[in-house]
Design a protein around this motif. Structure first.
Motif, mmCIF file in Angstrom:
data_model
loop_
_atom_site.group_PDB
_atom_site.id
_atom_site.type_symbol
_atom_site.label_atom_id
_atom_site.label_comp_id
_atom_site.label_asym_id
_atom_site.label_seq_id
_atom_site.Cartn_x
_atom_site.Cartn_y
_atom_site.Cartn_z
ATOM 1 N N ARG A 46 33.478 44.303 24.142
ATOM 2 C CA ARG A 46 34.742 43.768 24.659
ATOM 3 C C ARG A 46 34.454 43.139 26.020
ATOM 4 O O ARG A 46 34.054 43.836 26.972
ATOM 5 C CB ARG A 46 35.771 44.901 24.772
ATOM 6 N N ILE A 47 34.638 41.840 26.074
ATOM 7 C CA ILE A 47 34.298 41.079 27.280
ATOM 8 C C ILE A 47 35.567 40.497 27.896
ATOM 9 O O ILE A 47 36.387 39.916 27.188
ATOM 10 C CB ILE A 47 33.330 39.914 26.927
ATOM 11 N N MET B 28 38.619 38.764 26.056
ATOM 12 C CA MET B 28 39.931 38.709 26.697
ATOM 13 C C MET B 28 39.795 37.700 27.843
ATOM 14 O O MET B 28 38.968 37.894 28.740
ATOM 15 C CB MET B 28 40.308 40.077 27.284
ATOM 16 N N ALA B 29 40.570 36.617 27.782
ATOM 17 C CA ALA B 29 40.336 35.516 28.708
ATOM 18 C C ALA B 29 41.503 35.319 29.657
ATOM 19 O O ALA B 29 42.662 35.512 29.293
ATOM 20 C CB ALA B 29 40.102 34.233 27.908
ATOM 21 N N PHE B 30 41.159 34.909 30.896
ATOM 22 C CA PHE B 30 42.224 34.558 31.844
ATOM 23 C C PHE B 30 41.777 33.425 32.753
ATOM 24 O O PHE B 30 40.639 33.362 33.223
ATOM 25 C CB PHE B 30 42.654 35.748 32.714
ATOM 26 N N GLY C 215 39.937 47.975 29.884
ATOM 27 C CA GLY C 215 39.238 48.395 28.667
ATOM 28 C C GLY C 215 37.987 47.594 28.355
ATOM 29 O O GLY C 215 37.306 47.855 27.368
ATOM 30 N N ALA C 216 37.660 46.594 29.171
ATOM 31 C CA ALA C 216 36.482 45.751 28.878
ATOM 32 C C ALA C 216 35.186 46.483 29.253
ATOM 33 O O ALA C 216 35.133 47.192 30.256
ATOM 34 C CB ALA C 216 36.571 44.438 29.639
ATOM 35 N N ASP C 217 34.142 46.277 28.428
ATOM 36 C CA ASP C 217 32.817 46.832 28.737
ATOM 37 C C ASP C 217 32.127 45.950 29.774
ATOM 38 O O ASP C 217 31.359 46.425 30.605
ATOM 39 C CB ASP C 217 31.940 46.853 27.472
ATOM 40 N N ALA D 113 39.375 47.802 36.135
ATOM 41 C CA ALA D 113 38.275 47.906 35.167
ATOM 42 C C ALA D 113 37.989 49.357 34.820
ATOM 43 O O ALA D 113 38.260 50.264 35.609
ATOM 44 C CB ALA D 113 37.021 47.254 35.739
ATOM 45 N N LYS D 114 37.404 49.545 33.617
ATOM 46 C CA LYS D 114 37.092 50.926 33.220
ATOM 47 C C LYS D 114 35.812 51.401 33.908
ATOM 48 O O LYS D 114 34.941 50.588 34.254
ATOM 49 C CB LYS D 114 37.026 51.047 31.701
ATOM 50 N N ALA D 115 35.724 52.696 34.070
ATOM 51 C CA ALA D 115 34.600 53.285 34.816
ATOM 52 C C ALA D 115 33.267 52.818 34.227
ATOM 53 O O ALA D 115 33.093 52.784 33.015
ATOM 54 C CB ALA D 115 34.694 54.807 34.751
ATOM 55 N N GLY D 116 32.352 52.439 35.122
ATOM 56 C CA GLY D 116 30.991 52.085 34.703
ATOM 57 C C GLY D 116 30.845 50.710 34.096
ATOM 58 O O GLY D 116 29.760 50.339 33.642
ATOM 59 N N ALA D 117 31.923 49.908 34.076
ATOM 60 C CA ALA D 117 31.841 48.575 33.461
ATOM 61 C C ALA D 117 30.797 47.714 34.169
ATOM 62 O O ALA D 117 30.466 47.950 35.337
ATOM 63 C CB ALA D 117 33.209 47.897 33.506
ATOM 64 N N LEU D 118 30.279 46.719 33.411
ATOM 65 C CA LEU D 118 29.270 45.806 33.936
ATOM 66 C C LEU D 118 29.950 44.504 34.359
ATOM 67 O O LEU D 118 30.643 43.884 33.554
ATOM 68 C CB LEU D 118 28.238 45.523 32.832
#
Ligand code: NAD
Length: 318
Positions: A26-27, A51-53, A80-82, A106-111
Protein backbone atom coordinates in the motif's frame (compact mmCIF):
# COMPACT_ATOMS: atom_id res chain seq x y z
CA UNK A 1 30.84 5.31 -5.59
CA UNK A 2 28.30 2.51 -5.50
CA UNK A 3 29.20 -1.03 -4.73
CA UNK A 4 27.40 -3.97 -6.27
CA UNK A 5 25.31 -4.33 -3.12
CA UNK A 6 24.08 -0.78 -3.42
CA UNK A 7 23.29 -0.69 -7.12
CA UNK A 8 20.48 -2.13 -9.15
CA UNK A 9 19.50 -1.75 -12.77
CA UNK A 10 16.65 -4.19 -12.78
CA UNK A 11 13.58 -1.95 -13.07
CA UNK A 12 13.18 -2.08 -16.85
CA UNK A 13 13.19 -5.87 -16.89
CA UNK A 14 10.70 -6.39 -14.12
CA UNK A 15 7.10 -7.27 -14.92
CA UNK A 16 5.13 -4.10 -14.43
CA UNK A 17 1.58 -5.21 -14.89
CA UNK A 18 1.09 -8.28 -12.75
CA UNK A 19 3.43 -8.66 -9.82
CA UNK A 20 0.74 -10.61 -7.99
CA UNK A 21 -1.32 -9.58 -5.04
CA UNK A 22 1.05 -11.25 -2.54
CA UNK A 23 3.59 -8.55 -3.36
CA UNK A 24 1.05 -5.77 -3.18
CA UNK A 25 2.21 -2.84 -1.11
CA UNK A 26 0.00 0.00 0.00
CA UNK A 27 1.70 3.13 -1.27
CA UNK A 28 0.73 6.74 -0.62
CA UNK A 29 1.87 9.00 -3.47
CA UNK A 30 1.89 12.77 -2.85
CA UNK A 31 2.62 15.14 -5.75
CA UNK A 32 1.27 13.98 -9.11
CA UNK A 33 2.71 16.58 -11.51
CA UNK A 34 4.82 16.04 -14.63
CA UNK A 35 7.02 13.55 -12.78
CA UNK A 36 4.83 12.14 -9.99
CA UNK A 37 1.90 11.42 -12.33
CA UNK A 38 3.84 8.90 -14.40
CA UNK A 39 5.65 7.47 -11.38
CA UNK A 40 2.41 6.83 -9.44
CA UNK A 41 0.86 5.25 -12.56
CA UNK A 42 3.80 2.80 -12.78
CA UNK A 43 3.29 1.79 -9.13
CA UNK A 44 -0.38 1.09 -9.88
CA UNK A 45 0.61 -0.89 -13.01
CA UNK A 46 2.96 -2.96 -10.87
CA UNK A 47 -0.08 -4.12 -8.89
CA UNK A 48 0.30 -1.93 -5.83
CA UNK A 49 -2.55 -0.14 -4.12
CA UNK A 50 -1.73 3.54 -4.65
CA UNK A 51 -3.48 6.17 -2.55
CA UNK A 52 -2.79 9.43 -4.37
CA UNK A 53 -3.00 13.09 -3.46
CA UNK A 54 -2.19 16.39 -5.17
CA UNK A 55 -3.46 19.92 -4.54
CA UNK A 56 -4.42 20.02 -8.23
CA UNK A 57 -7.76 18.36 -8.98
CA UNK A 58 -6.71 17.82 -12.61
CA UNK A 59 -3.57 15.95 -11.52
CA UNK A 60 -5.64 13.84 -9.15
CA UNK A 61 -8.09 12.98 -11.95
CA UNK A 62 -5.24 11.86 -14.19
CA UNK A 63 -3.88 9.64 -11.41
CA UNK A 64 -7.34 8.11 -10.89
CA UNK A 65 -7.57 7.36 -14.63
CA UNK A 66 -4.16 5.62 -14.33
CA UNK A 67 -5.38 3.27 -11.60
CA UNK A 68 -4.59 5.20 -8.39
CA UNK A 69 -7.15 5.86 -5.66
CA UNK A 70 -7.59 9.59 -5.06
CA UNK A 71 -7.48 10.70 -1.41
CA UNK A 72 -9.05 13.91 -0.05
CA UNK A 73 -5.78 15.05 1.61
CA UNK A 74 -2.15 14.02 1.98
CA UNK A 75 -2.89 12.96 5.56
CA UNK A 76 -5.73 10.70 4.41
CA UNK A 77 -3.55 9.19 1.67
CA UNK A 78 -0.80 8.12 4.09
CA UNK A 79 -3.09 6.48 6.65
CA UNK A 80 -2.35 2.74 6.68
CA UNK A 81 0.30 3.02 3.94
CA UNK A 82 3.45 0.87 4.13
CA UNK A 83 5.35 3.32 1.92
CA UNK A 84 4.94 7.06 1.34
CA UNK A 85 6.47 8.55 -1.82
CA UNK A 86 6.60 12.31 -2.38
CA UNK A 87 7.37 14.19 -5.63
CA UNK A 88 7.00 17.88 -4.77
CA UNK A 89 8.38 21.15 -6.18
CA UNK A 90 10.97 22.25 -3.58
CA UNK A 91 12.36 22.05 -0.02
CA UNK A 92 9.67 24.13 1.74
CA UNK A 93 6.88 21.94 0.29
CA UNK A 94 8.67 18.78 1.38
CA UNK A 95 9.37 20.07 4.90
CA UNK A 96 5.74 21.20 5.36
CA UNK A 97 4.09 18.07 3.96
CA UNK A 98 6.22 15.69 6.08
CA UNK A 99 5.80 17.78 9.25
CA UNK A 100 2.10 18.62 8.96
CA UNK A 101 0.53 15.79 6.98
CA UNK A 102 2.66 12.68 6.75
CA UNK A 103 4.39 12.22 10.11
CA UNK A 104 1.23 12.82 12.21
CA UNK A 105 -0.89 10.31 10.25
CA UNK A 106 1.49 7.58 8.96
CA UNK A 107 1.53 4.14 10.52
CA UNK A 108 4.38 3.19 12.82
CA UNK A 109 7.58 2.18 11.04
CA UNK A 110 6.40 3.26 7.57
CA UNK A 111 9.01 3.89 4.88
CA UNK A 112 9.17 7.46 3.51
CA UNK A 113 10.86 8.18 0.16
CA UNK A 114 11.16 11.75 -1.09
CA UNK A 115 11.96 11.82 -4.81
CA UNK A 116 11.75 15.63 -5.21
CA UNK A 117 14.89 17.60 -6.04
CA UNK A 118 15.50 19.77 -2.96
CA UNK A 119 18.35 21.31 -0.99
CA UNK A 120 20.59 18.96 0.95
CA UNK A 121 19.85 20.79 4.21
CA UNK A 122 16.07 20.26 3.95
CA UNK A 123 16.57 16.58 3.07
CA UNK A 124 18.75 16.09 6.17
CA UNK A 125 16.34 18.06 8.38
CA UNK A 126 13.31 16.01 7.30
CA UNK A 127 15.31 12.78 7.71
CA UNK A 128 16.29 13.76 11.26
CA UNK A 129 12.72 14.72 12.20
CA UNK A 130 11.02 11.59 10.91
CA UNK A 131 13.66 9.05 11.92
CA UNK A 132 13.43 10.46 15.47
CA UNK A 133 9.75 9.44 15.32
CA UNK A 134 10.67 5.87 14.30
CA UNK A 135 10.06 6.13 10.53
CA UNK A 136 12.58 5.14 7.84
CA UNK A 137 13.48 7.85 5.31
CA UNK A 138 15.31 8.16 2.00
CA UNK A 139 16.02 11.13 -0.21
CA UNK A 140 15.85 9.65 -3.72
CA UNK A 141 15.93 12.33 -6.42
CA UNK A 142 15.82 11.19 -10.02
CA UNK A 143 17.34 11.71 -13.43
CA UNK A 144 15.39 10.94 -16.60
CA UNK A 145 12.70 13.62 -16.85
CA UNK A 146 8.99 13.25 -17.51
CA UNK A 147 9.61 10.73 -20.33
CA UNK A 148 11.58 8.52 -17.93
CA UNK A 149 8.88 8.92 -15.27
CA UNK A 150 6.25 7.72 -17.71
CA UNK A 151 8.34 4.87 -19.11
CA UNK A 152 9.53 3.68 -15.69
CA UNK A 153 13.17 4.25 -16.63
CA UNK A 154 14.33 6.83 -14.07
CA UNK A 155 17.74 6.71 -12.36
CA UNK A 156 17.35 7.09 -8.57
CA UNK A 157 20.17 8.47 -6.39
CA UNK A 158 19.40 7.34 -2.89
CA UNK A 159 20.50 8.81 0.43
CA UNK A 160 19.50 6.46 3.26
CA UNK A 161 20.74 4.37 6.15
CA UNK A 162 22.64 1.42 4.69
CA UNK A 163 20.34 -1.06 6.43
CA UNK A 164 17.24 0.46 4.78
CA UNK A 165 18.43 0.19 1.17
CA UNK A 166 17.30 -3.43 0.74
CA UNK A 167 13.72 -2.35 1.47
CA UNK A 168 13.92 0.79 -0.67
CA UNK A 169 15.28 -0.69 -3.90
CA UNK A 170 12.31 -2.98 -4.71
CA UNK A 171 9.85 -0.17 -3.97
CA UNK A 172 11.57 2.06 -6.53
CA UNK A 173 12.05 -0.73 -9.12
CA UNK A 174 8.74 -0.27 -11.02
CA UNK A 175 9.76 3.34 -11.72
CA UNK A 176 13.46 2.72 -12.38
CA UNK A 177 16.16 1.63 -14.77
CA UNK A 178 18.76 2.15 -12.03
CA UNK A 179 18.68 2.56 -8.25
CA UNK A 180 22.00 3.60 -6.71
CA UNK A 181 22.71 4.25 -3.05
CA UNK A 182 24.77 7.45 -2.89
CA UNK A 183 25.34 7.37 0.87
CA UNK A 184 23.56 8.49 4.02
CA UNK A 185 20.69 10.98 4.29
CA UNK A 186 21.22 13.96 1.97
CA UNK A 187 23.70 12.11 -0.26
CA UNK A 188 21.05 11.50 -2.93
CA UNK A 189 20.41 15.24 -3.21
CA UNK A 190 24.14 15.94 -3.18
CA UNK A 191 24.66 13.49 -6.08
CA UNK A 192 21.78 15.03 -8.03
CA UNK A 193 22.99 18.63 -7.82
CA UNK A 194 26.63 17.71 -8.52
CA UNK A 195 25.53 15.71 -11.59
CA UNK A 196 23.34 18.51 -12.88
CA UNK A 197 26.06 21.09 -12.29
CA UNK A 198 28.30 19.03 -14.61
CA UNK A 199 25.44 18.85 -17.10
CA UNK A 200 24.77 22.61 -17.08
CA UNK A 201 28.44 23.46 -17.45
CA UNK A 202 29.06 20.88 -20.18
CA UNK A 203 26.00 21.97 -22.17
CA UNK A 204 27.20 25.57 -22.11
CA UNK A 205 30.67 24.46 -23.25
CA UNK A 206 29.22 22.45 -26.13
CA UNK A 207 26.95 25.36 -27.16
CA UNK A 208 29.82 27.86 -27.09
CA UNK A 209 31.85 25.52 -29.29
CA UNK A 210 29.03 25.19 -31.85
CA UNK A 211 28.60 28.99 -31.91
CA UNK A 212 32.36 29.45 -32.43
CA UNK A 213 32.46 26.73 -35.11
CA UNK A 214 29.68 28.54 -36.97
CA UNK A 215 31.53 31.89 -36.83
CA UNK A 216 34.68 30.18 -38.12
CA UNK A 217 32.79 28.78 -41.10
CA UNK A 218 33.11 25.18 -39.88
CA UNK A 219 30.21 22.93 -40.88
CA UNK A 220 28.38 22.01 -37.61
CA UNK A 221 27.89 18.46 -38.88
CA UNK A 222 31.63 18.01 -39.51
CA UNK A 223 32.44 19.56 -36.12
CA UNK A 224 29.97 17.15 -34.46
CA UNK A 225 31.50 14.16 -36.25
CA UNK A 226 35.03 15.15 -35.25
CA UNK A 227 34.35 16.20 -31.63
CA UNK A 228 32.25 13.06 -31.05
CA UNK A 229 35.39 11.02 -31.76
CA UNK A 230 37.80 13.40 -30.02
CA UNK A 231 38.42 14.59 -26.47
CA UNK A 232 35.49 17.04 -26.64
CA UNK A 233 33.11 14.08 -26.55
CA UNK A 234 30.50 14.21 -23.77
CA UNK A 235 26.80 13.42 -23.15
CA UNK A 236 25.70 16.98 -23.95
CA UNK A 237 27.29 16.61 -27.38
CA UNK A 238 26.69 13.05 -28.51
CA UNK A 239 23.39 12.16 -26.82
CA UNK A 240 21.74 15.56 -26.60
CA UNK A 241 23.32 17.67 -29.36
CA UNK A 242 22.00 21.24 -29.08
CA UNK A 243 22.47 21.87 -32.82
CA UNK A 244 19.44 20.55 -34.76
CA UNK A 245 19.73 17.66 -37.19
CA UNK A 246 22.57 15.79 -35.48
CA UNK A 247 20.92 13.52 -32.88
CA UNK A 248 17.40 12.49 -33.81
CA UNK A 249 15.99 12.18 -30.27
CA UNK A 250 17.44 15.53 -29.04
CA UNK A 251 15.00 18.37 -28.19
CA UNK A 252 16.95 20.62 -30.63
CA UNK A 253 15.03 18.78 -33.38
CA UNK A 254 11.68 19.75 -31.86
CA UNK A 255 12.32 23.48 -31.49
CA UNK A 256 13.63 22.72 -27.98
CA UNK A 257 10.21 21.59 -26.73
CA UNK A 258 9.97 18.87 -24.05
CA UNK A 259 13.19 17.56 -22.54
CA UNK A 260 14.59 19.29 -19.46
CA UNK A 261 13.35 22.86 -19.09
CA UNK A 262 15.73 25.79 -18.65
CA UNK A 263 13.79 26.75 -15.47
CA UNK A 264 14.48 23.28 -14.01
CA UNK A 265 18.17 23.49 -14.87
CA UNK A 266 18.28 26.93 -13.24
CA UNK A 267 16.64 25.54 -10.10
CA UNK A 268 19.25 22.77 -9.83
CA UNK A 269 22.17 25.16 -10.48
CA UNK A 270 20.85 27.47 -7.75
CA UNK A 271 20.69 24.50 -5.35
CA UNK A 272 24.29 23.63 -6.27
CA UNK A 273 25.45 27.21 -5.60
CA UNK A 274 23.60 27.38 -2.27
CA UNK A 275 25.15 24.08 -1.24
CA UNK A 276 28.61 25.23 -2.41
CA UNK A 277 28.33 28.45 -0.40
CA UNK A 278 27.31 26.55 2.75
CA UNK A 279 30.00 23.89 2.32
CA UNK A 280 32.74 26.38 1.36
CA UNK A 281 33.32 24.69 -2.02
CA UNK A 282 34.86 26.60 -4.93
CA UNK A 283 32.59 26.25 -7.99
CA UNK A 284 33.25 29.22 -10.33
CA UNK A 285 31.99 27.49 -13.47
CA UNK A 286 28.86 26.35 -11.62
CA UNK A 287 28.28 30.00 -10.63
CA UNK A 288 28.78 31.15 -14.22
CA UNK A 289 26.40 28.46 -15.50
CA UNK A 290 23.78 29.62 -13.00
CA UNK A 291 24.18 33.24 -14.14
CA UNK A 292 23.88 32.30 -17.82
CA UNK A 293 20.79 30.14 -17.28
CA UNK A 294 19.25 32.93 -15.14
CA UNK A 295 19.81 35.36 -18.03
CA UNK A 296 18.38 32.90 -20.55
CA UNK A 297 15.35 32.33 -18.30
CA UNK A 298 14.80 36.10 -18.05
CA UNK A 299 14.86 36.31 -21.85
CA UNK A 300 11.72 34.16 -21.80
CA UNK A 301 13.26 30.73 -22.43
CA UNK A 302 12.31 29.14 -19.07
CA UNK A 303 10.00 26.62 -20.73
CA UNK A 304 12.44 25.63 -23.48
CA UNK A 305 14.80 22.71 -23.15
CA UNK A 306 18.09 23.75 -21.55
CA UNK A 307 20.05 22.95 -24.73
CA UNK A 308 18.32 25.96 -26.37
CA UNK A 309 20.95 28.12 -24.62
CA UNK A 310 22.85 27.61 -27.88
CA UNK A 311 20.75 30.51 -29.24
CA UNK A 312 22.17 32.86 -26.58
CA UNK A 313 25.68 32.32 -27.94
CA UNK A 314 24.53 32.54 -31.58
CA UNK A 315 22.76 35.82 -30.79
CA UNK A 316 19.43 34.38 -31.95
CA UNK A 317 16.14 35.07 -30.10
CA UNK A 318 15.20 32.03 -27.97
P1 NAD B 1 5.23 19.75 -11.11
O1 NAD B 1 5.10 21.18 -10.73
O2 NAD B 1 4.71 19.29 -12.44
O3 NAD B 1 4.55 18.82 -9.97
C1 NAD B 1 4.57 19.10 -8.61
C2 NAD B 1 3.21 18.74 -8.07
O4 NAD B 1 3.21 18.89 -6.64
C3 NAD B 1 2.08 19.66 -8.61
O5 NAD B 1 1.10 18.86 -9.24
C4 NAD B 1 1.56 20.35 -7.35
O6 NAD B 1 0.17 20.58 -7.39
C5 NAD B 1 1.93 19.34 -6.28
N1 NAD B 1 1.98 19.90 -4.93
C6 NAD B 1 2.59 21.04 -4.51
N2 NAD B 1 2.44 21.19 -3.18
C7 NAD B 1 1.69 20.14 -2.76
C8 NAD B 1 1.19 19.74 -1.50
N3 NAD B 1 1.40 20.46 -0.41
N4 NAD B 1 0.47 18.59 -1.43
C9 NAD B 1 0.24 17.86 -2.54
N5 NAD B 1 0.69 18.18 -3.78
C10 NAD B 1 1.41 19.32 -3.87
O7 NAD B 1 6.79 19.41 -10.97
P2 NAD B 1 7.56 18.13 -11.58
O8 NAD B 1 8.13 18.48 -12.91
O9 NAD B 1 6.70 16.93 -11.44
O10 NAD B 1 8.81 18.05 -10.58
C11 NAD B 1 8.67 17.51 -9.27
C12 NAD B 1 10.05 17.40 -8.66
O11 NAD B 1 10.86 16.57 -9.50
C13 NAD B 1 10.77 18.73 -8.53
O12 NAD B 1 11.46 18.74 -7.31
C14 NAD B 1 11.71 18.73 -9.71
O13 NAD B 1 12.87 19.52 -9.50
C15 NAD B 1 12.05 17.27 -9.82
N6 NAD B 1 12.48 16.82 -11.16
C16 NAD B 1 11.81 17.23 -12.26
C17 NAD B 1 12.24 16.79 -13.52
C18 NAD B 1 11.51 17.21 -14.77
O14 NAD B 1 12.07 17.01 -15.87
N7 NAD B 1 10.30 17.73 -14.68
C19 NAD B 1 13.34 15.93 -13.62
C20 NAD B 1 13.98 15.51 -12.46
C21 NAD B 1 13.54 15.97 -11.23
Amino acid sequence: MPTSSSTSSSGRNKPRTHQGRDHMTRIAFIGLGNMGGGMAANQAKAGHEVMAFDLSAAALDRAAAAGCRPAPSAGDAVEGADVVITMLPAGPHVRAVYRDEIAPRAKAGALFIDCSTIDVESARAVAAEVTALGFRFADAPVSGGAAGAEAGTLAFMVGCAEADFAAIEPVLAPMAKAVIRAGDHGAGQAAKICNNMVLGISMIGVCEAFALAEKLGLDPERFFEIASKSSGQCWSLTTYAPWPGLVESAPSNRDYQGGFATAMMLKDLKLAQEAAAKAGATTPLGAQAEALYALFDRLGAGGKDFSAILQLFRGVAP
